[in-house]
Design an enzyme around this catalytic site. Sequence first.
Site, short mmCIF file in Angstrom:
data_model
loop_
_atom_site.label_atom_id
_atom_site.label_comp_id
_atom_site.label_asym_id
_atom_site.label_seq_id
_atom_site.Cartn_x
_atom_site.Cartn_y
_atom_site.Cartn_z
N ARG A 183 1.45 -10.87 -0.98
CA ARG A 183 1.05 -11.66 0.21
C ARG A 183 0.32 -12.93 -0.21
O ARG A 183 -0.47 -12.91 -1.16
CB ARG A 183 0.14 -10.84 1.11
CG ARG A 183 0.85 -9.68 1.78
CD ARG A 183 -0.13 -8.83 2.59
NE ARG A 183 0.11 -7.42 2.31
CZ ARG A 183 -0.80 -6.47 2.44
NH1 ARG A 183 -2.02 -6.75 2.86
NH2 ARG A 183 -0.50 -5.21 2.16
N ASN B 9 -2.12 10.16 5.36
CA ASN B 9 -1.91 8.72 5.40
C ASN B 9 -0.40 8.51 5.52
O ASN B 9 0.32 8.58 4.53
CB ASN B 9 -2.47 8.10 4.11
CG ASN B 9 -2.31 6.60 4.07
OD1 ASN B 9 -1.67 6.00 4.94
ND2 ASN B 9 -2.89 5.98 3.06
#
Length: 404
Positions: free
Chosen positions: A247, A10
């Site tokens: 966010r 990843n």
Amino acid sequence: MTASRVLVLNSGSSSVKYQLLDMADRSRLAMGLVERIGEETSRLVHEPLAGPGAEAGRRERLGPIADHEAALKAVAAELAADGTGLDSPELAAVGHRVVHGGTRFTQPTVIDDEVLAEIRSLIPLAPLHNPANVTGIEVARSLRADLPQVAVFDTAFHSTMPEHVARYAIDAATADKYAIRRYGFHGTSHAYVSRATAALLGKPVEDVNVIVLHLGNGASASAVRGGVCVETSMGLTPLEGLVMGTRSGDLDPAVVFHLARVGGLSVDEIDSLLNKKSGLLGLCGDNDMREVQRRADGGDPAARLALAAYVHRLKKYIGAYTAVLGRVDAVVFTAGVGENAAAVREAAVAGLEELGLALDLEANAVRSGEPRLVSPEYARVAVAVVPTDEELEIATQAYALVTQ
Ligand code: AMP
């Protein structure tokens, strides 16, 4: 000897996380990460867990690691020291997490030059993520050219969303020209957790409708009917939907125009504001739920507001996805907040008895790393906690592809 190991990579913009799994028994042989790539203070942590290297124990290396190539070479050296290096004949594949697959990639895909070029062409849709994913693939290929490299896309599980769900109600020609539609993210987690929830309920996945709440630093909800995703809260980018660590999630798009026209902010400044300085952080100054809870418990008004906003958005999505699915068998919580924050689960489900949801407060308070039900037996809709395992899901998908 059959090759049964998969290395999962990843690659982020300044980090690489990895796990080596053996798919013969789904065990984890090693895990680790390299962080602060490109800085003087880079750090590699490698942890052999089982197999030939387990004796060696956890290792940490500090000092500059210039780029992703150096980082992956350092990881390869650690694995080699355990006797599980990239040259091992037992390695079947490398599985790469790739954030954005656009509409082109709806399945895990063996990477060749053409696939790599297409992943590269999707960079405008995921400028923060796909470049690092591409670099990870390039370096892994260069280290061992004959090994199958498989891309597993964060967007793929959501590609089954019906067109009227995936479309934004904007001018169709403009949407098509710029590939603007809802893609959704965290797909490997939603796929894994929705399947694991069916197993927990003891039912075939085809018979089960679930609402998955993936609540980590990023957070997203999905509605999954019979194993097929029909709706998810993230959209063109991972900004839409739930209130997250940093966010904003949903907001009136006109906020952007207002900030530009009245506030004089540039597009990049607004991007940074909404992605990095909003959510829990924007509301109260902390993005870690543990800290927000600690402050809220102590009566801090800003932390209480942030927590209330976070929970309110969750409730709205549970309600909306109940309407989308018609019949819900389980609401399932996963990822850092979902797995650990009992109070968030309790608050999110409170007052939803009319929707068939109820919580067993005692069961909900128990800490565990196992999939578990936290609702009473009489509840029409089960509430579950299922730890996500994106690495295992990536390895499973990659291995299935290269051994089929
Ligand atoms: P993830 O992105 O899944 O690794 O989740 C990371 C987030 O999980 C952290 O930022 C924390 O806000 C949250 N988290 C982790 N442990 C706990 C906990 N014990 N209680 C509340 N939140 C937690």
